[in-house]
Design a protein around this motif. Structure first.
Motif, PDB file in Angstrom:
ATOM      1  N   ILE A  68       0.839  -1.200   0.000  1.00 10.18           N
ATOM      2  CA  ILE A  68       0.000   0.000   0.000  1.00 10.18           C
ATOM      3  C   ILE A  68       0.874   1.249   0.000  1.00 10.18           C
ATOM      4  CG2 ILE A  68      -1.614   1.398   1.351  1.00 10.18           C
ATOM      5  CD1 ILE A  68      -2.957  -1.112   2.309  1.00 10.18           C
ATOM      6  N   ASN A  69       0.499   2.203  -0.844  1.00 12.03           N
ATOM      7  CA  ASN A  69       1.111   3.525  -0.863  1.00 12.03           C
ATOM      8  C   ASN A  69      -0.033   4.534  -0.777  1.00 12.03           C
ATOM      9  OD1 ASN A  69       1.519   5.931  -3.066  1.00 12.03           O
ATOM     10  ND2 ASN A  69       3.375   5.638  -1.857  1.00 12.03           N
ATOM     11  N   PHE A  70       0.166   5.586   0.016  1.00 10.22           N
ATOM     12  CA  PHE A  70      -0.859   6.615   0.168  1.00 10.22           C
ATOM     13  C   PHE A  70      -0.451   7.861  -0.611  1.00 10.22           C
ATOM     14  CE2 PHE A  70      -1.176   4.013   4.005  1.00 10.22           C
ATOM     15  CZ  PHE A  70      -2.535   3.719   4.015  1.00 10.22           C
ATOM     16  N   MET A  71      -1.339   8.334  -1.454  1.00  6.18           N
ATOM     17  CA  MET A  71      -1.068   9.511  -2.271  1.00  6.18           C
ATOM     18  C   MET A  71      -2.186  10.535  -2.063  1.00  6.18           C
ATOM     19  SD  MET A  71       1.331  10.211  -4.741  1.00  6.18           S
ATOM     20  CE  MET A  71       1.637   8.726  -5.716  1.00  6.18           C
ATOM     21  N   ASN A  72      -1.801  11.756  -1.692  1.00  5.67           N
ATOM     22  CA  ASN A  72      -2.795  12.808  -1.513  1.00  5.67           C
ATOM     23  C   ASN A  72      -3.103  13.487  -2.842  1.00  5.67           C
ATOM     24  OD1 ASN A  72      -2.765  12.423   1.311  1.00  5.67           O
ATOM     25  ND2 ASN A  72      -0.996  13.773   1.517  1.00  5.67           N
ATOM     26  N   ALA A  73      -4.263  14.086  -2.953  1.00  8.84           N
ATOM     27  CA  ALA A  73      -4.614  14.829  -4.163  1.00  8.84           C
ATOM     28  C   ALA A  73      -3.596  15.941  -4.376  1.00  8.84           C
ATOM     29  CB  ALA A  73      -6.022  15.414  -4.041  1.00  8.84           C
ATOM     30  N   GLY A  74      -3.021  15.999  -5.566  1.00  6.12           N
ATOM     31  CA  GLY A  74      -1.997  16.983  -5.865  1.00  6.12           C
ATOM     32  C   GLY A  74      -0.609  16.386  -5.909  1.00  6.12           C
ATOM     33  N   ASP A  75      -0.424  15.231  -5.244  1.00  8.24           N
ATOM     34  CA  ASP A  75       0.855  14.536  -5.284  1.00  8.24           C
ATOM     35  C   ASP A  75       0.884  13.586  -6.477  1.00  8.24           C
ATOM     36  OD1 ASP A  75       1.387  15.803  -2.868  1.00  8.24           O
ATOM     37  OD2 ASP A  75       0.661  14.113  -1.681  1.00  8.24           O
ATOM     38  N   VAL A  76       2.080  13.336  -6.998  1.00  8.01           N
ATOM     39  CA  VAL A  76       2.212  12.440  -8.153  1.00  8.01           C
ATOM     40  C   VAL A  76       3.455  11.582  -7.991  1.00  8.01           C
ATOM     41  CG1 VAL A  76       1.065  14.051  -9.735  1.00  8.01           C
ATOM     42  CG2 VAL A  76       3.555  14.118  -9.493  1.00  8.01           C
ATOM     43  N   PHE A  77       3.491  10.457  -8.693  1.00  9.47           N
ATOM     44  CA  PHE A  77       4.715   9.672  -8.742  1.00  9.47           C
ATOM     45  C   PHE A  77       5.746  10.450  -9.548  1.00  9.47           C
ATOM     46  CE2 PHE A  77       2.050   5.787  -7.874  1.00  9.47           C
ATOM     47  CZ  PHE A  77       2.685   5.465  -6.687  1.00  9.47           C
ATOM     48  N   PRO A 174      14.029   9.423  -6.068  1.00  2.53           N
ATOM     49  CA  PRO A 174      12.747  10.055  -5.729  1.00  2.53           C
ATOM     50  C   PRO A 174      11.575   9.161  -6.139  1.00  2.53           C
ATOM     51  CG  PRO A 174      14.190  11.597  -6.868  1.00  2.53           C
ATOM     52  CD  PRO A 174      14.797  10.236  -7.040  1.00  2.53           C
ATOM     53  N   ILE A 175      10.622   9.017  -5.253  1.00  2.00           N
ATOM     54  CA  ILE A 175       9.433   8.207  -5.527  1.00  2.00           C
ATOM     55  C   ILE A 175       8.242   9.082  -5.889  1.00  2.00           C
ATOM     56  CG2 ILE A 175       7.727   6.669  -4.452  1.00  2.00           C
ATOM     57  CD1 ILE A 175      10.020   5.356  -2.938  1.00  2.00           C
ATOM     58  N   THR A 176       8.094  10.198  -5.195  1.00  2.51           N
ATOM     59  CA  THR A 176       6.944  11.064  -5.447  1.00  2.51           C
ATOM     60  C   THR A 176       7.344  12.533  -5.550  1.00  2.51           C
ATOM     61  OG1 THR A 176       6.552  11.177  -3.056  1.00  2.51           O
ATOM     62  CG2 THR A 176       5.236   9.605  -4.300  1.00  2.51           C
ATOM     63  N   LYS A 177       6.444  13.313  -6.159  1.00  2.00           N
ATOM     64  CA  LYS A 177       6.522  14.767  -6.127  1.00  2.00           C
ATOM     65  C   LYS A 177       5.386  15.232  -5.234  1.00  2.00           C
ATOM     66  CE  LYS A 177       8.625  15.732 -10.638  1.00  2.00           C
ATOM     67  NZ  LYS A 177       8.498  16.510 -11.900  1.00  2.00           N
ATOM     68  N   ILE A 178       5.707  16.028  -4.224  1.00  2.00           N
ATOM     69  CA  ILE A 178       4.731  16.402  -3.205  1.00  2.00           C
ATOM     70  C   ILE A 178       4.577  17.910  -3.122  1.00  2.00           C
ATOM     71  CG2 ILE A 178       4.199  16.280  -0.739  1.00  2.00           C
ATOM     72  CD1 ILE A 178       5.941  13.753  -0.640  1.00  2.00           C
ATOM     73  N   LEU A 179       3.338  18.379  -3.092  1.00  2.00           N
ATOM     74  CA  LEU A 179       3.079  19.805  -2.915  1.00  2.00           C
ATOM     75  C   LEU A 179       3.471  20.225  -1.499  1.00  2.00           C
ATOM     76  CD1 LEU A 179      -0.404  20.302  -4.629  1.00  2.00           C
ATOM     77  CD2 LEU A 179       1.800  21.126  -5.434  1.00  2.00           C
ATOM     78  N   VAL A 180       4.227  21.301  -1.387  1.00  2.00           N
ATOM     79  CA  VAL A 180       4.648  21.796  -0.076  1.00  2.00           C
ATOM     80  C   VAL A 180       3.430  22.272   0.691  1.00  2.00           C
ATOM     81  CG1 VAL A 180       5.965  23.545   1.155  1.00  2.00           C
ATOM     82  CG2 VAL A 180       6.924  22.463  -0.870  1.00  2.00           C
ATOM     83  N   GLY A 181       3.357  21.908   1.954  1.00  2.00           N
ATOM     84  CA  GLY A 181       2.222  22.304   2.785  1.00  2.00           C
ATOM     85  C   GLY A 181       1.645  21.073   3.462  1.00  2.00           C
ATOM     86  N   GLY A 182       0.355  21.087   3.754  1.00  2.00           N
ATOM     87  CA  GLY A 182      -0.271  19.943   4.396  1.00  2.00           C
ATOM     88  C   GLY A 182      -0.560  20.222   5.851  1.00  2.00           C
TER      89      GLY A 182
END
Length: 244
Positions: A68-77, A174-182
């Motif tokens: 299982i991998n969790f991805m938030n809306a806005g994040d991408v592989f 790198p596995i994901t690109k993540i939007l700064v914040g949260g």
């Protein structure tokens, strides 16, 4: 931004993916976007929940795959071959796989590659990105997110697995690109909850130094205005981009 997340998953070169979307009964156009890709999505639900970790627990309960991998809306592989590379590097004795991530600002104007914090730093309060890790489903079925932690339930989950001596594997890319914040970004409560987690598995280890850090953080945040804090963040990004 949800479309980008969905497409980064459904266009992976590794095609044996069970894709589950949990939506908290959004009132925007989220459901309409999901239905556009419905043929590529294994399961999806849209209903009220008790927060992000409750939604993730629902995903765990529905999952039938091995990882299982969790991805938030806005994040991408990071790329279309990420899942393929991960599967090729996993051995049967590994329980948790983690890697680096790329931090992206809200305007997508800047990107910074962030190296994953070593697992040995976990009980110092430092954790790799949760979106940049894969955990065996059988473990998560037992180690569900503790909803008593409003911000760091993911940290608590990883600490629990680590304290039970599960095997962690670091992959240096790198596995994901993540939007700064949260929810946990520069949040005083984040430090407070992490102290509780660390103290629960290793009483008084780093407890005093984290308490002092928490108090200093609260004082600084209160003393600085929102505009100054915003300016400092921009400077931090600019310095990081220059490689200093």
């Amino acid at each position: 931004i949800l479309s980008k997340t969905i497409e980064s998953i459904i266009f992976q070169s590794y095609n044996n993916i069970e894709y589950i979307i949990i939506d908290g009964k959004s009132t925007d156009n989220t459901v309409s976007i999901i239905t556009q890709y419905e043929g590529k999505i294994s399961k999806w639900i849209s209903e009220t929940d008790k927060g992000i970790y409750d939604a993730m627990n629902k995903g765990i309960q529905l999952a039938s795959g091995s990882w299982i991998n969790f991805m938030n809306a806005g994040d991408v592989f990071e790329g279309p071959d990420v899942c393929d590379k991960i599967i090729k590097n996993i051995s049967s004795d590994v329980d948790v796989v983690f890697g680096d991530f790329i931090a992206v600002d809200e305007l997508n104007a800047m990107e910074i590659t962030v190296k994953a914090s070593p697992i040995t730093n976990l009980l110092k309060g430092h954790m790799f990105s949760h979106q940049a890790c894969f955990i065996r489903t059988e473990l998560l079925k037992v180690e569900m997110f503790d909803l008593n932690y409003k911000i760091v339930a993911d940290f608590n989950q990883i600490v629990s697995l680590y304290s039970k001596q599960k095997k962690f594997l670091y992959l240096p890319f790198p596995i994901t690109k993540i939007l700064v914040g949260g929810i946990s970004y520069i949040n005083v409560r984040t430090y407070y909850e992490r102290i509780k987690v660390i103290h629960s598995v290793k009483p008084y280890s780093y407890f005093l130094i984290y308490s002092i850090f928490l108090m200093l953080t609260a004082i600084v945040k209160k003393a600085l205005s929102g505009k100054i804090v915003s300016r400092l963040r921009k400077i931090k990004w600019q310095v990081a981009i220059k490689g200093n």
